[in-house]
Design a protein around this motif. Structure first.
Motif, mmCIF file in Angstrom:
data_model
loop_
_atom_site.group_PDB
_atom_site.id
_atom_site.type_symbol
_atom_site.label_atom_id
_atom_site.label_comp_id
_atom_site.label_asym_id
_atom_site.label_seq_id
_atom_site.Cartn_x
_atom_site.Cartn_y
_atom_site.Cartn_z
ATOM 1 N N GLU A 142 35.802 49.739 45.024
ATOM 2 C CA GLU A 142 37.163 49.661 45.520
ATOM 3 C C GLU A 142 37.978 48.844 44.794
ATOM 4 O O GLU A 142 39.168 48.702 45.005
ATOM 5 C CB GLU A 142 36.971 49.359 46.907
ATOM 6 N N GLY A 143 37.614 47.938 43.911
ATOM 7 C CA GLY A 143 38.305 46.929 43.139
ATOM 8 C C GLY A 143 38.664 45.915 43.807
ATOM 9 O O GLY A 143 39.821 45.022 43.472
ATOM 10 N N TRP A 144 37.995 45.433 45.075
ATOM 11 C CA TRP A 144 38.720 44.200 45.850
ATOM 12 C C TRP A 144 38.113 42.982 44.825
ATOM 13 O O TRP A 144 37.217 42.961 44.317
ATOM 14 C CB TRP A 144 37.925 44.320 47.153
ATOM 15 N N THR A 145 38.908 42.048 45.318
ATOM 16 C CA THR A 145 38.739 40.871 44.609
ATOM 17 C C THR A 145 37.743 39.905 45.474
ATOM 18 O O THR A 145 37.336 40.424 46.834
ATOM 19 C CB THR A 145 39.823 39.778 44.365
ATOM 20 N N GLN A 146 37.131 38.941 44.697
ATOM 21 C CA GLN A 146 36.114 38.116 45.753
ATOM 22 C C GLN A 146 36.743 37.472 46.797
ATOM 23 O O GLN A 146 36.284 37.429 47.818
ATOM 24 C CB GLN A 146 35.399 37.217 44.920
ATOM 25 N N SER A 147 38.047 37.150 46.700
ATOM 26 C CA SER A 147 38.667 36.496 47.823
ATOM 27 C C SER A 147 38.887 37.491 48.814
ATOM 28 O O SER A 147 38.791 37.025 50.302
ATOM 29 C CB SER A 147 39.922 35.940 47.325
ATOM 30 N N ILE A 203 37.247 40.123 49.644
ATOM 31 C CA ILE A 203 36.017 40.543 50.287
ATOM 32 C C ILE A 203 35.480 39.315 51.206
ATOM 33 O O ILE A 203 35.030 39.659 52.234
ATOM 34 C CB ILE A 203 34.816 40.733 49.168
ATOM 35 N N SER A 204 35.892 38.262 50.833
ATOM 36 C CA SER A 204 35.553 37.037 51.639
ATOM 37 C C SER A 204 36.278 37.024 52.803
ATOM 38 O O SER A 204 35.554 36.681 53.995
ATOM 39 C CB SER A 204 35.876 35.679 50.829
ATOM 40 N N LYS A 205 37.244 37.123 53.032
ATOM 41 C CA LYS A 205 37.824 37.290 54.030
ATOM 42 C C LYS A 205 37.614 38.587 54.960
ATOM 43 O O LYS A 205 37.618 38.619 56.308
ATOM 44 C CB LYS A 205 39.587 37.594 53.923
ATOM 45 N N LYS A 206 37.435 39.830 54.304
ATOM 46 C CA LYS A 206 37.030 40.755 55.003
ATOM 47 C C LYS A 206 35.773 40.604 55.807
ATOM 48 O O LYS A 206 35.503 41.101 57.081
ATOM 49 C CB LYS A 206 36.507 42.178 53.896
ATOM 50 N N VAL A 207 34.479 40.107 55.181
ATOM 51 C CA VAL A 207 33.418 39.740 55.850
ATOM 52 C C VAL A 207 32.999 38.518 56.376
ATOM 53 O O VAL A 207 31.982 38.366 57.028
ATOM 54 C CB VAL A 207 32.197 40.260 54.871
ATOM 55 N N GLY A 208 34.151 37.506 56.185
ATOM 56 C CA GLY A 208 33.985 36.410 57.116
ATOM 57 C C GLY A 208 33.007 35.320 56.187
ATOM 58 O O GLY A 208 32.399 34.626 56.934
ATOM 59 N N LEU A 209 32.823 35.420 54.931
ATOM 60 C CA LEU A 209 31.872 34.586 54.340
ATOM 61 C C LEU A 209 32.789 33.798 53.113
ATOM 62 O O LEU A 209 33.814 34.407 52.818
ATOM 63 C CB LEU A 209 30.773 35.223 53.619
ATOM 64 N N SER A 210 32.081 32.679 52.843
ATOM 65 C CA SER A 210 32.945 32.081 51.628
ATOM 66 C C SER A 210 32.846 32.637 50.283
ATOM 67 O O SER A 210 31.990 33.650 49.986
ATOM 68 C CB SER A 210 32.314 30.550 51.527
ATOM 69 N N ARG A 211 33.675 32.411 49.332
ATOM 70 C CA ARG A 211 33.721 33.241 48.017
ATOM 71 C C ARG A 211 32.469 32.746 47.284
ATOM 72 O O ARG A 211 31.863 33.498 46.534
ATOM 73 C CB ARG A 211 35.069 32.565 47.289
ATOM 74 N N PRO A 212 32.013 31.448 47.251
ATOM 75 C CA PRO A 212 30.692 31.356 46.606
ATOM 76 C C PRO A 212 29.434 32.174 47.152
ATOM 77 O O PRO A 212 28.636 32.690 46.115
ATOM 78 C CB PRO A 212 30.254 29.848 46.938
ATOM 79 N N ILE A 249 29.947 35.341 48.232
ATOM 80 C CA ILE A 249 30.274 36.673 47.985
ATOM 81 C C ILE A 249 29.872 36.595 46.478
ATOM 82 O O ILE A 249 29.422 37.651 46.078
ATOM 83 C CB ILE A 249 31.727 36.854 48.141
ATOM 84 N N SER A 250 30.089 35.710 45.602
ATOM 85 C CA SER A 250 29.676 35.549 44.256
ATOM 86 C C SER A 250 28.173 35.588 44.133
ATOM 87 O O SER A 250 27.688 36.562 43.098
ATOM 88 C CB SER A 250 30.233 34.324 43.544
ATOM 89 N N LYS A 251 27.546 35.092 44.871
ATOM 90 C CA LYS A 251 26.111 34.867 44.757
ATOM 91 C C LYS A 251 25.536 36.255 45.221
ATOM 92 O O LYS A 251 24.618 36.844 44.610
ATOM 93 C CB LYS A 251 25.419 33.921 45.925
#
Length: 314
Positions: free
Chosen positions: A19-24, A26-35, A37-39
């Motif tokens: 979908e081309g979403w950024t990590q930021s 996705i972080s807001k979407k699923v309620g988890l921190s960016r680190p 999401i990166s993991k």
């Protein structure tokens, strides 16, 4: 891996890669921190949930790169295949490639200058953390405001310095002052004049290309009104680089927005050894072509559709 965890990782991977979403985002979407999401994205690769391959369109894009290099005397051109009109995905792909290129240049430079905007934000977001404390990062334009702070030069400068574990300076001034008098007063202060002078002496500048429309980053950040956009067009503006609005000949136009800008001008930028530009979208082709002809840019990251538009417009 637990089924619940795997399903969440698959969801994150789909949002990121398909979908081309950024990590930021996705972080807001699923309620988890960016680190986290990166993991998860890393785990998706390590557990073969995601298999990355490169679709070989090299022959076409290499031809486009060669034509643009020869046409505009560029040092490097990177053309990426388009992604079915998904501008967010194209921008992120360009940011990834630009981040890889910049990483390879870091050992050879000491000073990096940063403009502002979405493309530069994406590049820095995609850059991996590394130890490069010999580098100093400097903003090339003022960066204060209340809207979309993550696109402002000071914030981007801080982010890049944090990624490189190094030092940075900040321009404690808006990109566009309320009046020419205020701009002059601010630029005469020791702190601001010092940072502007640092910007003029960077080894690499990273800039974006804009057009005088509602899609312009300055308009989105509240620096340009509808009246400004209208009068910029009436004044012959075809585009901007580091918020310097220029005409069809690449010459800075006589306009109140230019007169109130706090940042490096076009001649300052032209003297920087390497100027990296990231441009996505055919709507920027006219502005980009003028900037290239004026030799303001010598390293370019661009999508294939915009590259073709540039070549076919000659």
């Amino acid at each position: 891996m637990k089924m619940k965890d795997e399903r969440l990782i698959v969801k994150v991977a789909k949002l990121y890669y398909l979908e081309g979403w950024t990590q930021s985002q996705i972080s807001k979407k699923v309620g988890l921190s960016r680190p986290i999401i990166s993991k998860m994205i890393k785990e998706a690769n390590e557990n073969n949930i995601v298999e990355i391959y490169i679709k070989d369109e090299t022959a076409h894009t290499v031809d486009l790169e060669r034509i643009l290099e020869n046409e505009y005397g560029l040092n490097e051109v990177f053309v990426l295949a388009a992604s079915d009109g998904n501008s967010e995905l194209v921008r992120r792909n360009l940011g990834q490639v630009a981040a890889t290129y910049l990483s390879k240049r870091l050992d050879d430079v000491n000073k990096i200058g940063i403009s502002w905007g979405k493309s530069i934000h994406t590049l820095i977001e995609e850059l991996r953390n590394q130890e490069k404390n010999h580098i100093h990062v400097t903003p090339l334009i003022g960066g204060m405001g209340q809207r979309y702070v993550h696109y402002h030069s000071n914030h981007l400068t801080f982010q890049l310095a944090e990624k490189l574990n190094t030092s940075s300076s900040y321009l404690y001034a808006p990109a566009i002052a309320d009046t020419v008098e205020l701009k002059n007063q601010l630029c005469e202060t020791e702190d601001i004049s010092k940072v502007l002078n640092e910007g003029r002496n960077v080894d690499i500048a990273v800039v974006g290309i804009g057009v005088p429309t509602k899609m312009n980053t300055m308009a989105e950040l509240g620096y340009l009104s509808e009246q400004d956009i209208l009068t910029l067009g009436d004044s012959g503006s075809i585009g901007d680089l580091n918020s310097n609005f220029f005409d069809i000949d690449g010459i800075e136009i006589d306009h109140p927005v230019n007169q109130r800008r706090i940042g490096l001008n076009l001649e300052d930028i032209k003297k920087i050894p390497e100027v990296i530009a990231i441009a996505e979208g055919v709507h920027k082709s006219g502005s980009l072509q003028v900037a290239l002809k004026a030799r303001y840019i010598n390293t370019l990251f661009i999508d294939a559709n915009t590259a073709e538009k540039l070549i076919n417009s000659d």
